[in-house]
Design an enzyme around this catalytic site. Structure first.
Site, mmCIF file in Angstrom:
data_model
loop_
_atom_site.group_PDB
_atom_site.id
_atom_site.type_symbol
_atom_site.label_atom_id
_atom_site.label_comp_id
_atom_site.label_asym_id
_atom_site.label_seq_id
_atom_site.Cartn_x
_atom_site.Cartn_y
_atom_site.Cartn_z
ATOM 1 N N GLU A 236 0.830 -1.241 -0.325
ATOM 2 C CA GLU A 236 -0.021 -0.097 0.026
ATOM 3 C C GLU A 236 0.820 1.336 0.074
ATOM 4 O O GLU A 236 1.884 1.366 0.668
ATOM 5 C CB GLU A 236 -0.893 -0.170 1.310
ATOM 6 N N LYS B 157 -8.777 2.758 -2.232
ATOM 7 C CA LYS B 157 -9.257 2.143 -1.023
ATOM 8 C C LYS B 157 -10.780 2.450 -0.893
ATOM 9 O O LYS B 157 -11.167 3.457 -1.015
ATOM 10 C CB LYS B 157 -8.609 2.344 0.044
ATOM 11 N N TYR C 289 -9.703 5.163 12.973
ATOM 12 C CA TYR C 289 -9.655 4.702 14.480
ATOM 13 C C TYR C 289 -8.184 4.580 14.708
ATOM 14 O O TYR C 289 -7.399 4.655 13.708
ATOM 15 C CB TYR C 289 -10.368 3.689 14.866
ATOM 16 N N CYS D 241 -5.772 -3.211 2.121
ATOM 17 C CA CYS D 241 -5.661 -2.920 3.452
ATOM 18 C C CYS D 241 -7.033 -2.947 4.126
ATOM 19 O O CYS D 241 -7.745 -4.074 4.505
ATOM 20 C CB CYS D 241 -4.885 -1.934 4.004
ATOM 21 N N SER E 197 -0.381 -2.107 7.093
ATOM 22 C CA SER E 197 -0.809 -2.400 8.488
ATOM 23 C C SER E 197 0.180 -2.238 9.622
ATOM 24 O O SER E 197 0.969 -3.202 9.654
ATOM 25 C CB SER E 197 -1.675 -3.607 8.751
ATOM 26 N N LYS F 29 -0.860 -8.806 16.962
ATOM 27 C CA LYS F 29 -1.614 -8.553 15.731
ATOM 28 C C LYS F 29 -1.282 -9.534 14.794
ATOM 29 O O LYS F 29 -2.073 -9.663 14.086
ATOM 30 C CB LYS F 29 -1.339 -7.205 15.217
ATOM 31 N N LEU G 95 23.692 7.328 30.378
ATOM 32 C CA LEU G 95 23.507 6.040 31.036
ATOM 33 C C LEU G 95 23.666 6.254 32.617
ATOM 34 O O LEU G 95 24.728 6.667 32.944
ATOM 35 C CB LEU G 95 24.662 5.173 30.390
ATOM 36 N N ILE H 278 17.872 0.125 34.502
ATOM 37 C CA ILE H 278 17.307 -0.744 33.701
ATOM 38 C C ILE H 278 16.777 0.119 32.349
ATOM 39 O O ILE H 278 16.851 -0.651 30.964
ATOM 40 C CB ILE H 278 16.336 -1.508 34.027
ATOM 41 N N ASN I 101 14.599 17.663 40.681
ATOM 42 C CA ASN I 101 14.784 17.987 39.014
ATOM 43 C C ASN I 101 15.945 18.937 38.454
ATOM 44 O O ASN I 101 15.993 18.780 37.291
ATOM 45 C CB ASN I 101 13.366 18.784 38.853
ATOM 46 N N GLU J 255 6.216 5.262 33.529
ATOM 47 C CA GLU J 255 6.659 6.718 33.843
ATOM 48 C C GLU J 255 5.924 7.877 33.217
ATOM 49 O O GLU J 255 5.536 8.774 33.670
ATOM 50 C CB GLU J 255 8.133 7.046 33.462
ATOM 51 N N LYS K 201 2.633 17.099 29.926
ATOM 52 C CA LYS K 201 3.994 16.302 30.029
ATOM 53 C C LYS K 201 4.096 15.529 28.851
ATOM 54 O O LYS K 201 5.219 15.673 28.080
ATOM 55 C CB LYS K 201 4.477 15.814 31.320
#
Length: 582
Positions: A44, A126, A132, A162, A189, A195, A332, A336, A408, A437, A553
């Site tokens: 597509e 199409k 959506y 599609c 898609s 999926k 760094l 994690i 901060n 977060e 944010k």
């Protein structure tokens, strides 16, 4: 039964790069022809890239797309490929739509064309337009109203794009009414978790409804926040899989098919959903019988964690390369999140193009500094240490900050330093924030949120741990050094902005938090429903309030790879100024 060798080119393209995409289509068409293909298909809007978003509303771009399509048809003929029908997705405009209120200006269409003998033999748009999730196709396109059928070597091939398969009605039952021997759908898609299972069942169902072999050709690669995983599928009329392409891999699926012969008196006129059959005969007679060489194949499926990890690698690689960047920069911390982002980056662009900076403050633990250095040693990325303590002391000597403001400030100093290095050396900064977060606002604006891309933006914290463990396990199984230090996985998560700080000082345990967020963010469940599942009412109220008040944010966070059905961004659009509370 007539035979047909079908070539499904599961490839990537770049939005707006008409010349580059043309060359890619030519290269893969030559490849298909050399392997004896009789019909060649591409995904597509492969000629323009997908999604083009508001470029669709720019008349100059639509005109350029149409011109590029005609030029491509001529190039194919010039290179001796004119007799080979080639299906190409592109951006078109309706010649018949009348301007009206609520319709996109210029009546652009998400279209595809069959190129043959140096010209456009058939084109169509199409029919079903998705509206959506990340899709806004009612904003951009007007629908097609035909049932395109092209006869190739005595086989009638019905064509779709599609959403024409994802929605009931329309071209699927129309393909049966038109007497098609093959239904071929070209797709772009986007990937999301699980999926592939949904897609397989969809194609099986549509093949049975259409009453014919059905081929679902998908795109791979990445575009901004979207990732395309390929997974092209061909099933027979009973829904049995004939071939399935690998995920996240550019490839040509070549398949010899035995298909029903086209009727001598095929149906005409208007069929299902008011679609008018538009039939073009390119070659009426079947080919002489030949021994089939390509009988299908089923590529191994990736397990769930590997699939998500490959999506993250694909998304980051596409963003870096398609935007002309060469290298990335990561702060760094030894934690994690940055460790997983670094591993993804090394896999996406190569460790030699990944730059890591440790920026310890007076609150940084020795083990965190050691973990950052160990990560660099294991992966081979470029590494340096730049302490922020002197900068922090200079600020504190000039102003009085305490509590959250003091915490901060450290994060913002790190963000400023990363952006300064980025400006000086040319790497793009990767933001390491995860979905947990971002959901509750546990990040610092202009601090740990700075960057050009957020690779794990749509990954909950519990999944971050699981993906890190999978990546290490995969390395060990290949006899390689696991990239992520074990200590980064096992130690309690902490921002280390004050003495003894851990995430659970401010947040629930991540398994509990993520379960609540999944219900509220991903599934739009209200507070009463979430409490009824068994969560503490006070905890639910507090968590949902954190989510609601952090919208400002999230709007300022960089783009990042979408892996869920509802990522922060186009999937989930809420007002910043919003007094509604659950």
């Amino acid at each position: 039964m007539p035979q047909l060798r079908l070539a499904l080119n599961q490839i990537d393209s770049r939005v707006g790069d008409l010349a580059g995409n043309t060359e890619t289509i030519l290269r893969w068409t030559r490849h298909s022809a050399e392997r004896g293909a009789h019909l060649v298909a591409f995904p597509e809007m492969v000629l323009t890239g997908y999604p083009v978003e508001d470029l669709a509303l720019r008349s100059s771009f639509v005109t350029a797309s149409r011109a590029a399509l005609r030029s491509l048809a001529a190039r194919l003929a010039e290179e001796g490929l004119g007799e080979l029908p080639v299906i190409v997705g592109y951006l078109d405009r309706s010649e018949s739509a009348q301007p009206r209120y609520g319709q996109p200006a210029g009546a652009p269409q998400n279209a595809a064309a069959v190129l043959h003998r140096g010209a456009v033999a058939l084109n169509f748009a199409k029919h079903h337009l998705p509206n959506y999730g990340v899709f806004d196709e009612f904003r951009y396109f007007v629908p097609g109203d035909t049932m395109p059928v092209v006869r190739v070597h005595g086989v009638d091939v019905a064509l779709a794009i599609c959403e024409d398969l994802w929605q009931d009605g329309g071209r699927v039952p129309a393909a049966r009414s038109a007497g098609a021997g093959l239904l071929l759908s070209v797709n772009a898609s986007p990937y999301e978790r699980n999926k592939d299972d949904t897609r397989l069942e969809l194609v099986r169902k549509r093949a049975q409804e259409a009453g014919c072999t059905t081929a679902y050709l998908a795109m791979i690669g990445g575009q901004d926040e979207l990732v395309f995983d390929g997974d092209s599928i061909v099933v027979d009329a009973d829904g049995e899989v004939i071939a399935r392409a690998p995920q996240f891999e550019e490839t040509c699926v070549l398949l010899d098919l035995d298909l029903p012969a086209a009727s001598a008196q095929p149906p005409t006129g208007v069929v299902d959903d008011g679609l008018r059959i538009d039939r073009v005969i390119l070659s009426a007679d079947p080919l002489p019988a030949y021994p089939p060489e390509r009988t299908g194949g089923y590529a191994d499926r990736l397990d769930d964690d590997e699939e998500v990890y490959q999506a993250l690698v694909t998304g980051l690689r596409a963003y870096v390369r398609k935007n002309g960047f060469r290298s990335v920069l990561i702060g760094l911390s030894g934690g994690i999140d940055s460790a997983l982002v670094a591993a993804i980056a090394c896999d996406a662009v190569g460790a030699e193009h990944v730059y890591g900076v440790s920026m310890p403050s007076k609150y940084s633990s020795e083990h965190s500094k050691d973990d950052a250095a160990e990560l660099a040693r294991r992966t081979g990325l470029n590494f340096r240490t730049v302490p922020i303590a002197p900068m922090f002391d200079a600020y504190m000597a000039s102003t009085e900050l305490t509590g959250l403001a003091e915490e901060n400030l450290q994060s913002r100093l790190r963000g400023t330093l990363l952006m300064a290095i980025s400006n000086q050396e040319g790497q793009i900064v990767l933001a390491p924030g995860n979905k947990s977060e971002l959901a509750v606002g546990y990040s610092t604006l202009y601090g740990d949120s700075v960057g050009a891309y957020g690779p794990i933006k749509d990954v909950y914290k519990t999944s971050v741990f699981r993906l890190a463990e999978w990546r290490n396990r995969a390395a060990a199984e290949r006899g390689e050094t696991p990239p992520i230090p074990e200590n980064s996985i096992t130690k309690p998560p902490s921002a280390e902005l004050r003495p003894g700080q851990v995430d659970t000082d401010s947040l629930p345990d991540y398994p509990v938090l993520d379960a609540i967020l999944d219900l509220y963010v991903d599934h739009d469940k209200g507070a009463d429903t979430i409490v009824a599942v068994g969560f503490d009412p006070e905890l639910v109220t507090r968590t949902l309030r954190m989510v609601d008040t952090a919208e400002y944010k999230r709007r300022q966070y960089p783009p990042g790879t979408k892996t869920s059905a509802k990522g922060f961004g186009k999937d989930r659009r809420l007002p910043i100024t919003n007094s509604w509370r659950e």
